[in-house]
Design a protein around this motif. Structure first.
Motif, PDB file in Angstrom:
ATOM      1  N   LEU A   5      28.638  30.897  42.068  1.00 10.69           N
ATOM      2  CA  LEU A   5      29.398  30.771  40.819  1.00 10.69           C
ATOM      3  C   LEU A   5      28.624  31.331  39.631  1.00 10.69           C
ATOM      4  O   LEU A   5      29.218  31.727  38.615  1.00 10.69           O
ATOM      5  CB  LEU A   5      29.749  29.305  40.549  1.00 10.69           C
ATOM      6  N   GLN A   6      27.276  31.337  39.729  1.00  9.60           N
ATOM      7  CA  GLN A   6      26.444  31.826  38.634  1.00  9.60           C
ATOM      8  C   GLN A   6      26.520  33.335  38.458  1.00  9.60           C
ATOM      9  O   GLN A   6      26.069  33.855  37.435  1.00  9.60           O
ATOM     10  CB  GLN A   6      24.979  31.459  38.877  1.00  9.60           C
ATOM     11  N   SER A   7      27.063  34.047  39.408  1.00  8.68           N
ATOM     12  CA  SER A   7      27.107  35.509  39.339  1.00  8.68           C
ATOM     13  C   SER A   7      27.727  35.977  38.032  1.00  8.68           C
ATOM     14  O   SER A   7      28.691  35.395  37.530  1.00  8.68           O
ATOM     15  CB  SER A   7      27.920  36.048  40.520  1.00  8.68           C
ATOM     16  N   THR A   8      27.174  37.048  37.479  1.00  6.09           N
ATOM     17  CA  THR A   8      27.769  37.616  36.268  1.00  6.09           C
ATOM     18  C   THR A   8      29.206  38.048  36.516  1.00  6.09           C
ATOM     19  O   THR A   8      30.025  38.053  35.598  1.00  6.09           O
ATOM     20  CB  THR A   8      26.966  38.828  35.782  1.00  6.09           C
ATOM     21  N   ASN A   9      29.529  38.383  37.760  1.00  9.92           N
ATOM     22  CA  ASN A   9      30.886  38.812  38.084  1.00  9.92           C
ATOM     23  C   ASN A   9      31.878  37.659  38.084  1.00  9.92           C
ATOM     24  O   ASN A   9      33.089  37.883  38.046  1.00  9.92           O
ATOM     25  CB  ASN A   9      30.913  39.479  39.465  1.00  9.92           C
ATOM     26  N   LEU A  10      31.363  36.422  38.157  1.00 15.29           N
ATOM     27  CA  LEU A  10      32.225  35.246  38.144  1.00 15.29           C
ATOM     28  C   LEU A  10      31.991  34.464  36.867  1.00 15.29           C
ATOM     29  O   LEU A  10      32.204  34.966  35.773  1.00 15.29           O
ATOM     30  CB  LEU A  10      31.985  34.411  39.398  1.00 15.29           C
ATOM     31  N   TYR A  11      31.512  33.216  36.998  1.00 18.47           N
ATOM     32  CA  TYR A  11      31.434  32.345  35.825  1.00 18.47           C
ATOM     33  C   TYR A  11      30.143  32.516  35.050  1.00 18.47           C
ATOM     34  O   TYR A  11      29.921  31.820  34.059  1.00 18.47           O
ATOM     35  CB  TYR A  11      31.675  30.899  36.254  1.00 18.47           C
ATOM     36  N   GLY A  12      29.313  33.480  35.494  1.00 22.34           N
ATOM     37  CA  GLY A  12      28.218  33.924  34.644  1.00 22.34           C
ATOM     38  C   GLY A  12      28.739  34.709  33.459  1.00 22.34           C
ATOM     39  O   GLY A  12      27.977  35.033  32.552  1.00 22.34           O
ATOM     40  N   GLY A  13      30.044  35.021  33.442  1.00 19.33           N
ATOM     41  CA  GLY A  13      30.609  35.634  32.259  1.00 19.33           C
ATOM     42  C   GLY A  13      31.849  36.479  32.406  1.00 19.33           C
ATOM     43  O   GLY A  13      32.744  36.424  31.556  1.00 19.33           O
ATOM     44  N   TYR A  14      31.944  37.283  33.464  1.00 23.36           N
ATOM     45  CA  TYR A  14      33.028  38.267  33.483  1.00 23.36           C
ATOM     46  C   TYR A  14      34.409  37.665  33.684  1.00 23.36           C
ATOM     47  O   TYR A  14      35.403  38.215  33.211  1.00 23.36           O
ATOM     48  CB  TYR A  14      32.757  39.335  34.542  1.00 23.36           C
TER      49      TYR A  14
END
Length: 470
Positions: free
Chosen positions: A56-65
């Motif tokens: 979930l921390q991925s920038t592609n997910l809820y890290g922002g995108y």
């Protein structure tokens, strides 16, 4: 679909206690995962669950995108992307291409996390105690539901747009993909089927999970499950259920509104203009129900990258939004002050490079309960007026003596600005947006506001059907 799965295999391989070769450099390529080895015992399964949160921390997910791209797509003049990246530019202009690499990366990361949760759920029997099994099941199903809900809202037509039982959503994959042979070319499920799965998973998860407090907002609790159910029901227009679910989420022990709005984003004083930019906001607050944890070692706050004035400063806040703020609204402290030499306005919500990303807060649940109760004509938990005045009082504004739906929606728009709520709210409220180049009105149900199925997925899965307009 096959290309998706090849990426998923890599993530799962990182989570288990795989036997290593004597010669570390003699690594043979594999196209399958031995689940008996990767999830051999309770510790392995729990490590797999940690991997779900890490995904979930991925920038592609809820890290922002997930938040950033949908907000830019929905925007009708509250903010402006002034950066050079083509992916957000396509979203802001409502001219997304099927080759948009960010849309593709988010799809791939989403199904990566879904596969991680499926692996945990398939191995619950290896956990040591019934309590561990119940908790792991609840947490994994919450995570899977969160991802599927945002996938179907982005890539499918809105619940109130046509017939959910026939509108195409996204493929439901509910079993682990361990080998290339498992990567069947599955078709898209309907919007109704995806919503039904999300509600089923969340209902089960809420029953499985025990109590928790705001300082445990890094992991799913029964209150986070109720909060996500409130979002789902609100999106469906099931206002009685939304009010009830939001009311359950607000039962989180020792929780409440922070005295100052900026505390949610790392500021400890109302005088944000002269405050030092926060370095980190790792500690959760009493207002948090579920957050994405970001540290220098784990996760990336991509919202900081795009929004913060001390980073790329790619997003300007426009007069249309600042004009919504009443005189004395302390939430204005979370906006920079324009000057003659620096006229651009930026949000200060993401100034902390390693700030936790707040996905669900008490304030959202208060506003959801207020709106749902108002629309349903109920007073579950509190009156709509009381909930709205709680938000206004924290913002330093005078209490209202009566409240309208327009006032509730205005408070929601201000309170949750730049946090990924705009597209969902625009569609369920049947609002319009605009083409930033021509100024032409784009209605809420335009195909231009639905993300495409990525081109790479269509290439490998003949059973996928592209959305209208692409």
């Amino acid at each position: 679909m096959k290309k998706i799965v090849l990426g998923l295999l890599t993530a799962v391989l990182l989570l288990g206690s795989l036997e290593s070769c004597n010669n570390k450099l003699n690594v043979q390529p594999v196209s399958s995962i031995d689940a008996a080895t990767a999830f051999a015992n309770s510790s392995d399964v729990l490590a797999g669950l940690v991997g779900c949160y890490a995904g979930l921390q991925s920038t592609n997910l809820y890290g922002g995108y997930v938040q950033f791209l949908t907000d830019i797509l929905a925007d009708n003049g509250d903010e402006s992307f002034v950066g050079t990246f083509t992916q957000p530019q396509e979203a802001q202009r409502k001219t997304l291409l099927i080759t948009n690499t960010q849309v593709s990366a988010t799809w791939l990361s989403a199904y990566d996390v879904i596969n991680r949760t499926n692996n945990v759920l398939a191995n619950l029997g290896k956990l040591d105690t019934p309590a561990q099994q119940a908790s792991a099941e609840g947490e994994a199903k919450f995570i899977r539901s969160l991802v599927y809900f945002d996938l179907v809202r982005a890539h499918g037509r809105a619940w109130n747009d046509g017939t959910p039982a026939s509108n195409l959503g996204v493929p439901l994959v509910l079993t682990p993909t361990l080998t290339v042979a498992d990567a069947q070319p599955v078709p898209r499920n309907t919007v109704a089927e995806v919503y039904a799965q999300v509600i089923t998973d969340l209902t089960t998860a809420e029953a499985r999970l025990t109590t928790g407090g705001p300082l445990t907002a890094f992991s799913a609790t029964r209150y986070a499950c109720a909060g996500l159910l409130a979002r789902v029901y609100l999106q469906q227009g099931n206002f009685t259920a939304a009010a009830a679910a939001a009311n359950r989420a607000l039962g989180l022990p020792a929780s409440g509104l922070n005295a100052f709005y900026g505390t949610n984003f790392g500021y400890s004083t109302g005088n944000v203009a002269t405050a030092t930019i926060p370095i980190a906001t790792s500690a959760n607050t009493i207002e948090d129900i579920f957050t994405i944890q970001i540290t220098a070692q784990s996760g990336t706050n991509q919202l900081n990258t795009f929004y913060a004035r001390n980073r790329r400063a790619d997003v300007n806040v426009l007069p249309q939004f600042t004009g919504l703020l009443e005189t004395g609204d302390s939430r204005a402290a979370l906006l920079t002050t324009p000057t003659a030499t620096a006229p651009a306005v930026y949000t200060r919500k993401y100034d902390a490079q390693y700030g936790n990303i707040k996905l669900m807060r008490v304030s959202e649940m208060l506003l959801t309960r207020a709106e749902a109760n108002f629309r349903a004509g109920t007073t579950t938990g509190a009156t709509p007026l009381a909930d709205v005045n709680a938000i206004r009082t924290r913002a330093g504004l005078p209490a209202l003596t009566s409240v309208t739906l327009a006032q509730i929606l205005k408070e929601r728009r201000i309170e949750l600005a730049f946090e990924g709520f705009r597209l969902g709210d625009l569609k369920r409220n049947q609002e319009s947006t605009a083409d930033p180049l021509s100024g032409a009105v784009i209605p809420w149900n335009s195909p231009r506001l639905v993300l495409p199925i990525p081109f790479r997925e269509l290439n490998v899965n003949p059973n996928l059907v592209q959305n209208a307009g692409y």
